[in-house]
Design a protein around this motif. Sequence first.
Motif, PDB file in Angstrom:
ATOM      1  N   VAL A 110       0.848  -1.184   0.000  1.00 12.54           N
ATOM      2  CA  VAL A 110       0.000   0.000   0.000  1.00 12.54           C
ATOM      3  C   VAL A 110       0.891   1.244   0.000  1.00 12.54           C
ATOM      4  CG1 VAL A 110      -1.774   1.305   1.231  1.00 12.54           C
ATOM      5  CG2 VAL A 110      -1.836  -1.204   1.231  1.00 12.54           C
ATOM      6  N   THR A 111       0.634   2.145  -0.944  1.00 19.04           N
ATOM      7  CA  THR A 111       1.327   3.421  -1.025  1.00 19.04           C
ATOM      8  C   THR A 111       0.300   4.533  -0.873  1.00 19.04           C
ATOM      9  OG1 THR A 111       2.996   2.505  -2.515  1.00 19.04           O
ATOM     10  CG2 THR A 111       2.773   4.908  -2.466  1.00 19.04           C
ATOM     11  N   VAL A 112       0.547   5.434   0.083  1.00 22.87           N
ATOM     12  CA  VAL A 112      -0.338   6.577   0.302  1.00 22.87           C
ATOM     13  C   VAL A 112       0.413   7.839  -0.086  1.00 22.87           C
ATOM     14  CG1 VAL A 112      -1.678   7.898   1.979  1.00 22.87           C
ATOM     15  CG2 VAL A 112      -1.544   5.404   2.187  1.00 22.87           C
ATOM     16  N   THR A 113      -0.160   8.607  -0.992  1.00 22.67           N
ATOM     17  CA  THR A 113       0.363   9.912  -1.380  1.00 22.67           C
ATOM     18  C   THR A 113      -0.774  10.909  -1.283  1.00 22.67           C
ATOM     19  OG1 THR A 113      -0.149   9.560  -3.715  1.00 22.67           O
ATOM     20  CG2 THR A 113       2.063   8.928  -2.982  1.00 22.67           C
ATOM     21  N   GLN A 114      -0.434  12.177  -1.385  1.00 26.51           N
ATOM     22  CA  GLN A 114      -1.467  13.203  -1.457  1.00 26.51           C
ATOM     23  C   GLN A 114      -1.256  13.966  -2.747  1.00 26.51           C
ATOM     24  OE1 GLN A 114      -1.244  15.121   2.603  1.00 26.51           O
ATOM     25  NE2 GLN A 114      -3.422  15.332   2.127  1.00 26.51           N
ATOM     26  N   VAL A 115      -2.213  13.886  -3.620  1.00 26.27           N
ATOM     27  CA  VAL A 115      -2.164  14.594  -4.890  1.00 26.27           C
ATOM     28  C   VAL A 115      -3.016  15.855  -4.745  1.00 26.27           C
ATOM     29  CG1 VAL A 115      -2.746  14.472  -7.332  1.00 26.27           C
ATOM     30  CG2 VAL A 115      -1.838  12.449  -6.158  1.00 26.27           C
ATOM     31  N   PRO A 116      -2.403  17.039  -4.943  1.00 29.17           N
ATOM     32  CA  PRO A 116      -3.201  18.266  -4.867  1.00 29.17           C
ATOM     33  C   PRO A 116      -4.347  18.225  -5.880  1.00 29.17           C
ATOM     34  CG  PRO A 116      -0.859  18.775  -4.887  1.00 29.17           C
ATOM     35  CD  PRO A 116      -0.999  17.311  -5.203  1.00 29.17           C
ATOM     36  N   ALA A 117      -5.546  18.544  -5.396  1.00 30.97           N
ATOM     37  CA  ALA A 117      -6.716  18.472  -6.268  1.00 30.97           C
ATOM     38  C   ALA A 117      -7.471  19.790  -6.353  1.00 30.97           C
ATOM     39  CB  ALA A 117      -7.657  17.372  -5.788  1.00 30.97           C
ATOM     40  N   ARG A 118      -7.347  20.641  -5.315  1.00 32.13           N
ATOM     41  CA  ARG A 118      -8.075  21.914  -5.348  1.00 32.13           C
ATOM     42  C   ARG A 118      -7.448  22.916  -4.394  1.00 32.13           C
ATOM     43  NH1 ARG A 118     -12.515  18.508  -3.223  1.00 32.13           N
ATOM     44  NH2 ARG A 118     -12.398  18.588  -0.972  1.00 32.13           N
ATOM     45  N   LEU A 119      -7.781  24.186  -4.630  1.00 31.95           N
ATOM     46  CA  LEU A 119      -7.348  25.278  -3.770  1.00 31.95           C
ATOM     47  C   LEU A 119      -8.570  25.837  -3.062  1.00 31.95           C
ATOM     48  CD1 LEU A 119      -4.990  27.170  -6.246  1.00 31.95           C
ATOM     49  CD2 LEU A 119      -4.340  25.536  -4.482  1.00 31.95           C
ATOM     50  N   GLU A 120      -8.400  26.179  -1.788  1.00 25.90           N
ATOM     51  CA  GLU A 120      -9.488  26.790  -1.036  1.00 25.90           C
ATOM     52  C   GLU A 120      -9.006  28.135  -0.494  1.00 25.90           C
ATOM     53  OE1 GLU A 120     -11.632  26.146   3.201  1.00 25.90           O
ATOM     54  OE2 GLU A 120     -11.547  24.387   1.915  1.00 25.90           O
ATOM     55  N   LYS A 121      -9.822  29.185  -0.707  1.00 26.78           N
ATOM     56  CA  LYS A 121      -9.474  30.497  -0.166  1.00 26.78           C
ATOM     57  C   LYS A 121      -9.591  30.433   1.351  1.00 26.78           C
ATOM     58  CE  LYS A 121     -12.632  32.139  -2.815  1.00 26.78           C
ATOM     59  NZ  LYS A 121     -13.680  32.985  -3.379  1.00 26.78           N
TER      60      LYS A 121
END
Length: 156
Positions: A110-121
């Motif tokens: 199992v490999t866990v990464t975080q892929v940026p998906a959105r920006l929040e103000k």
Amino acid sequence: MLPRSSLIVVALAAGACRGGESFIAIPTSLTLSPTSVELHALGGTRQLVPTILDQRGDPIAGAVVQWRSDDAGVADVSPAGVVRAVTVGNTLVQATLVAGPDTLRASTAVTVTQVPARLEKVAGDLQTDTTDGTLSTALAVAVQDSLGAGVPAVIV
């Protein structure tokens, strides 16, 4: 004396009745599908499916395996085999089946990464000033993965 065709039928029927004892399936093989998992957001999940085969190579339905993660801080696993991402990293999820004196094991990487998906103000929205002026509140945004968890160390 019986006709020849009757003798063949009797011989086939006698052969089919051999082995009156019942077959007892013994688990001899345990595999997991998929063999590797990539989760791209904290809280993301994936179902693992165990396949247990008997000594004939036939599937055994209803056999229950025990699950565990080598590092539950990276990914944990439910009793039903659902893997959940906890933090960025790598681990192995293992399934174990005790079959009499034998213990069968299989694992999935199992490999866990975080892929940026959105920006929040986060701050500084709806301000106005001149081009040489200074805003009263600095503009700030947060980077999130697809499930809304913050992605650290991303420069915007």
